[in-house]
Scaffold this active site. Sequence first.
Site, PDB file in Angstrom:
ATOM      1  CD  GLN A 302      -2.260  -1.664   2.606  1.00  0.00           C
ATOM      2  OE1 GLN A 302      -1.638  -1.302   3.593  1.00  0.00           O
ATOM      3  NE2 GLN A 302      -3.327  -2.446   2.675  1.00  0.00           N
ATOM      4  CG  ASP A 346      -8.919  -1.728  -1.711  1.00  0.00           C
ATOM      5  OD1 ASP A 346      -9.860  -2.165  -2.390  1.00  0.00           O
ATOM      6  OD2 ASP A 346      -8.408  -2.358  -0.778  1.00  0.00           O
ATOM      7  NE  ARG A 403     -10.872  -4.670  -1.253  1.00  0.00           N
ATOM      8  CZ  ARG A 403      -9.929  -5.493  -0.828  1.00  0.00           C
ATOM      9  NH1 ARG A 403     -10.232  -6.758  -0.556  1.00  0.00           N
ATOM     10  NH2 ARG A 403      -8.677  -5.085  -0.672  1.00  0.00           N
TER      11      ARG A 403
END
Length: 483
Positions: A302, A346, A403
Amino acid sequence: MKIGKFTFLAIAAMLVPTSAAITVVVLPSAAQAATAPVAGGIYTLVPGASGKCVQVPSSSNASGTLLTQAACATGSTYQEWKVVASGGKYNLVNVGSGMCIDDPSGSTTSGTQLQQWGCGAAQSNQLWSLTGSSATPGKYEVVNGASSECISDQGGSTAGNNPIVQETCSDISRMQIAFNLVGSAPTTGTTTPSSQPTVASDGTGKYTTVQAAVNAVPANNTSRVVITIKPGTYNEIVTIPSNKPYITLEGLGTSASQTVIVDNHSNAGGYGTGGSATVFVEGHDFEATNLTMSNSYGVGSQAVAVNVEADRAVFNNVRFLGNQDTLLVNSYRGYYVNSYIEGTEDFIFGAAVAVFNDCQIYAKATGGGTITAASTPSGNTYGILIYKSTITGAANNKTTLGRPWGAAAQVLYSQDSLSATIATAQPWIDMDGTPWTGARFDEYDNTGAGATTNGNRPQMSSSTAANYTPQKYLAGTDGWNPL
């Protein structure tokens, strides 16, 4: 699952998606001779009948403030207007507030008092054409794009605080506007009022790094400071602290790709996800335009390009580049317009109210990935709105719309063009045991190969969608409307 979510204090105030491009210097006197207006120049606007300056009264930063005239005052930024080219016409942007001269609701009624409002992308009621006066050379009729009415000193009054209105155009003194140059004239075709940018890595600016320019802004500043950045690549981490609101970062290139702020931290380095960002936005009423913000860390961790922790942040024509977790919309309200966002997983995520209007969103994972991971608080009606945007991707029939990072996640895709990259049968998926079916996921009036409907694709009704517009998302309790 995200980790290291940071929270900073941000104070609500006003901002607009377009603002006056100034450097961090005091502007000289408004009392100069009228000149031919040039895009990028800053001027006072003086009706011939009164000789007074068009102003935003009381140094107001509020949308809807009605314009008046007053005796011209040296250094009054609320009497100074930047001429910004837009589609063959011009926005007139107040230097003090960063807002545009606006014909309220596109009124065609002669005598309507003009106001300031947050500048919107190509809004005709904020666009003006300039017609040279035949009767008084050197002055201009300033004609609104929506109403075809001219800026006028109401009744030709010489009184201070007299309303500035629009009227049926006539080449008479109250509609003959002098553009009095404030500071140096820009070179024709440029977008900045000074030949020297605030930041230039080659030493031709006042500072060589973006962070140095931010550091030079006084703490708790109350008016907008625009930091202009010369085209180039700036390898640095930039933080806009919470005690420095009203900062704009403006790239001076011909496109957003020419001015790049980039770093390559990831959460794997012990920073946490939120702490891996290249740009941290904590000061309220921040704006960025015409530049790129990037985290160049590769696939596998990330790595955030921008962490937004500020209320009323506006990003206009900005490229957000990264892989997993590109853009962290952490909290408060943000408006993203005419921008490009890419990532693998994401890559738009967080708890904020965030509107993406007319954006290009690209899912770059060849094996498919998820675009949004919202963590909207359960007490908040609004979360992430992707509106009239285009979604494309590297994979076919594999990219998912979202999500739930939190059980109450709210995401709406409204009137978007969804390409064949979307996993049509199952575009919403669970996240770490949190079922997507319990989240607030919807689509409305989307088109394209990826916009099919089935039982796994909740569709919002037209009556409900009327309450899920960009304005509704962003209004809050203060009526903010940056569109």
